[in-house]
Design a protein around this motif. Structure first.
Motif, short mmCIF file in Angstrom:
data_model
loop_
_atom_site.label_atom_id
_atom_site.label_comp_id
_atom_site.label_asym_id
_atom_site.label_seq_id
_atom_site.Cartn_x
_atom_site.Cartn_y
_atom_site.Cartn_z
N ALA A 199 0.83 -1.21 0.00
CA ALA A 199 0.00 0.00 0.00
C ALA A 199 0.86 1.25 0.00
O ALA A 199 0.57 2.24 -0.69
CB ALA A 199 -0.93 -0.01 1.20
N TRP A 200 1.94 1.24 0.79
CA TRP A 200 2.83 2.39 0.82
C TRP A 200 3.48 2.62 -0.54
O TRP A 200 3.56 3.74 -1.03
CB TRP A 200 3.93 2.19 1.86
CG TRP A 200 3.54 2.54 3.27
CD1 TRP A 200 3.34 1.71 4.28
CD2 TRP A 200 3.25 3.85 3.75
NE1 TRP A 200 2.97 2.38 5.42
CE2 TRP A 200 2.91 3.72 5.12
CE3 TRP A 200 3.23 5.13 3.18
CZ2 TRP A 200 2.57 4.79 5.91
CZ3 TRP A 200 2.90 6.21 3.99
CH2 TRP A 200 2.57 6.04 5.34
N LYS A 201 3.91 1.52 -1.20
CA LYS A 201 4.54 1.66 -2.52
C LYS A 201 3.56 2.18 -3.55
O LYS A 201 3.90 3.00 -4.41
CB LYS A 201 5.12 0.32 -2.95
CG LYS A 201 6.33 -0.11 -2.14
CD LYS A 201 6.86 -1.43 -2.65
CE LYS A 201 8.11 -1.84 -1.88
NZ LYS A 201 8.65 -3.16 -2.36
N SER A 202 2.32 1.67 -3.48
CA SER A 202 1.30 2.12 -4.44
C SER A 202 1.00 3.59 -4.25
O SER A 202 0.87 4.35 -5.21
CB SER A 202 0.04 1.29 -4.25
OG SER A 202 -1.00 1.76 -5.08
N ALA A 203 0.91 4.00 -2.99
CA ALA A 203 0.62 5.41 -2.72
C ALA A 203 1.76 6.30 -3.21
O ALA A 203 1.53 7.38 -3.80
CB ALA A 203 0.38 5.62 -1.25
N ASP A 204 3.00 5.85 -3.00
CA ASP A 204 4.14 6.66 -3.42
C ASP A 204 4.21 6.77 -4.93
O ASP A 204 4.46 7.86 -5.49
CB ASP A 204 5.44 6.02 -2.90
CG ASP A 204 5.56 6.17 -1.40
OD1 ASP A 204 4.86 7.04 -0.83
OD2 ASP A 204 6.35 5.40 -0.79
N SER A 205 3.97 5.66 -5.65
CA SER A 205 4.04 5.70 -7.12
C SER A 205 2.92 6.52 -7.70
O SER A 205 3.08 7.28 -8.66
CB SER A 205 4.02 4.28 -7.67
OG SER A 205 2.82 3.62 -7.28
N GLY A 206 1.70 6.42 -7.13
CA GLY A 206 0.56 7.20 -7.63
C GLY A 206 0.76 8.67 -7.38
O GLY A 206 0.40 9.53 -8.21
N ARG A 207 1.31 9.00 -6.22
CA ARG A 207 1.53 10.41 -5.93
C ARG A 207 2.58 10.99 -6.87
O ARG A 207 2.52 12.14 -7.28
CB ARG A 207 1.98 10.55 -4.47
CG ARG A 207 2.05 12.01 -4.03
CD ARG A 207 2.27 12.13 -2.51
NE ARG A 207 3.50 11.48 -2.10
CZ ARG A 207 3.53 10.34 -1.41
NH1 ARG A 207 2.38 9.75 -1.10
NH2 ARG A 207 4.67 9.79 -1.06
N ALA A 208 3.56 10.17 -7.25
CA ALA A 208 4.59 10.67 -8.17
C ALA A 208 4.03 10.90 -9.57
O ALA A 208 4.39 11.87 -10.26
CB ALA A 208 5.75 9.66 -8.23
N ALA A 209 3.10 10.04 -10.01
CA ALA A 209 2.52 10.20 -11.35
C ALA A 209 1.43 11.25 -11.38
O ALA A 209 1.08 11.78 -12.45
CB ALA A 209 1.96 8.86 -11.83
N GLY A 210 0.81 11.57 -10.26
CA GLY A 210 -0.24 12.57 -10.16
C GLY A 210 -1.58 12.07 -10.65
O GLY A 210 -2.47 12.87 -10.88
N THR A 211 -1.72 10.74 -10.82
CA THR A 211 -2.98 10.19 -11.35
C THR A 211 -3.75 9.40 -10.31
O THR A 211 -4.93 9.14 -10.47
CB THR A 211 -2.70 9.27 -12.54
OG1 THR A 211 -1.81 8.23 -12.12
CG2 THR A 211 -2.04 10.05 -13.67
N ALA A 212 -3.07 8.94 -9.24
CA ALA A 212 -3.73 8.09 -8.25
C ALA A 212 -4.60 8.91 -7.32
O ALA A 212 -4.39 10.12 -7.13
CB ALA A 212 -2.69 7.32 -7.45
N LEU A 213 -5.62 8.24 -6.80
CA LEU A 213 -6.45 8.87 -5.80
C LEU A 213 -5.65 9.04 -4.51
O LEU A 213 -4.66 8.35 -4.28
CB LEU A 213 -7.69 8.02 -5.54
CG LEU A 213 -8.66 7.84 -6.74
CD1 LEU A 213 -9.79 6.89 -6.36
CD2 LEU A 213 -9.20 9.19 -7.21
N ARG A 214 -6.13 9.95 -3.68
CA ARG A 214 -5.44 10.17 -2.42
C ARG A 214 -5.56 8.93 -1.54
O ARG A 214 -6.67 8.50 -1.25
CB ARG A 214 -6.05 11.37 -1.70
CG ARG A 214 -5.32 11.71 -0.40
CD ARG A 214 -5.91 12.97 0.21
NE ARG A 214 -5.20 13.31 1.44
CZ ARG A 214 -5.52 14.36 2.19
NH1 ARG A 214 -6.53 15.16 1.82
NH2 ARG A 214 -4.83 14.59 3.29
N PRO A 215 -4.44 8.32 -1.12
CA PRO A 215 -4.51 7.08 -0.34
C PRO A 215 -5.00 7.34 1.09
O PRO A 215 -4.86 8.44 1.61
CB PRO A 215 -3.06 6.58 -0.35
CG PRO A 215 -2.25 7.82 -0.48
CD PRO A 215 -3.05 8.74 -1.36
N ASP A 216 -5.58 6.27 1.71
CA ASP A 216 -6.03 6.34 3.10
C ASP A 216 -4.86 5.91 4.00
O ASP A 216 -4.64 4.72 4.26
CB ASP A 216 -7.23 5.42 3.30
CG ASP A 216 -7.87 5.63 4.67
OD1 ASP A 216 -7.25 6.34 5.51
OD2 ASP A 216 -8.96 5.08 4.92
#
Length: 329
Positions: free
Chosen positions: A255-272
């Motif tokens: 979950a931490w890795k997914s949140a970090d990669s999404g935040r870097a791409a600017g496309t992922a939803l804000r993680p919980d």
């Protein structure tokens, strides 16, 4: 130098009074060396040399000189013993010089008496040995000179009894010290010496171990089964908890890795993040519970084995903070 001259005059005066035989060459050498030691103020060495002289010739001259030297070193208890014997054995003076020496020895004895205390030991019948401060008292002696203060007197009886008493003696004081022993209980010859202590006669000795022909009781099967089941259950629980902890840890890491990669791409939803933190905490808790279960299970298994193999009369005591828990089987 004056002391050395005095020793020579003292020896000469005593020789004229009692007419002792000619001294041997070793004795003359010892006296000459002792006089030299006094001249250089080595009083302890002079005392040792005069003790050697006394061992050879057992003269009153040597005894008096040892008493005088002990007094100079402040060894008043030893000086008192030696000067007492010196004065007791001195012959009546016949000349002016002998009179002067006689009076000086009495003065030395009187001065020593003011520096020590005297204990007059009065042993009861049956006392075969006496000690003062751990040192044996010569058989037949009753007067013991000691430095002022507290002293321990011990009496030993012919039947092995030991009695101790503490005595305080002041300087110049003479104190009687009665020494009594507890009477041993009479021996009942019909019952043997075991009755001498006054305790009731013991009954027949109980046989050691189980009766002949009787099987030694084994461990309780219920305890063994319960301990084994508890050990296995805890070990299994610990393994499951550790496996679950590993899964929660992997889930939180992903979950931490997914949140970090999404935040870097600017496309992922804000993680919980709260959910991720809860997942990681649950994994940590499961790891702690699993480790505790494994340790407890292993301890239960070891305790079960100990119960099975140790003798039935063994005791295990565990004391914690003043409380004592006993396990006995």
């Amino acid at each position: 130098m004056g002391t050395a001259l005095f020793l020579v005059l003292f020896t000469t005066a005593t020789a004229h009074a009692a007419g002792p035989p000619e001294r041997s060459r070793p004795v003359k050498e010892l006296i000459r060396e002792a006089e030299a030691a006094v001249a250089r103020l080595d009083i302890a060495r002079a005392r040792e040399l005069w003790a050697e002289v006394y061992e050879i010739e057992r003269s009153n001259v040597a005894m008096c000189t040892m008493g005088q030297l002990d007094a100079r070193m402040g060894r008043w208890a030893e000086a008192m013993v030696e000067l007492s014997q010196c004065v007791d054995q001195m012959p009546a003076p016949r000349t002016k010089q002998e009179r002067s020496l006689y009076e000086r020895r009495h003065a030395d004895l009187a001065r020593a008496r003011t520096r020590v205390g005297e204990m007059v030991l009065v042993p009861a019948p049956g006392v075969v040995g006496m000690l003062v401060n751990g040192r044996g008292v010569k058989h037949g002696s009753s007067r013991v000179f000691v430095p002022p203060g507290q002293h321990e007197v011990t009496a030993v009886g012919e039947d092995g009894q030991v009695a101790r008493t503490s005595v305080k003696v002041e300087a110049g004081e003479s104190k009687p010290v009665p020494l009594t022993l507890d009477k041993p209980a009479p021996v009942d010859r019909a019952q043997g010496p075991e009755r001498a202590s006054g305790s009731p006669a013991p009954g027949p000795a109980a046989p050691k171990g189980p009766p002949q022909g009787a099987a030694r009781p084994g461990p309780d099967l219920r305890v063994v089964v319960t301990g084994t089941m508890a050990s296995v259950g805890l070990l299994v629980t610990g393994a499951v908890c550790l496996q679950s902890a590993q899964g929660f840890k992997q889930e939180a890491t992903a979950a931490w890795k997914s949140a970090d990669s999404g935040r870097a791409a600017g496309t992922a939803l804000r993680p919980d993040y709260n959910e991720i933190i809860d997942t990681a905490a649950t994994g940590k808790l499961m790891s702690v519970l699993g480790t505790g279960a494994l340790v407890t299970g292993a301890a239960a298994g070891v305790a079960t084995l100990v119960y099975v193999w140790l003798p039935n009369d063994t005791q295990i005591r565990v004391a914690t903070h003043g409380a004592e828990i006993r396990f006995r089987w």
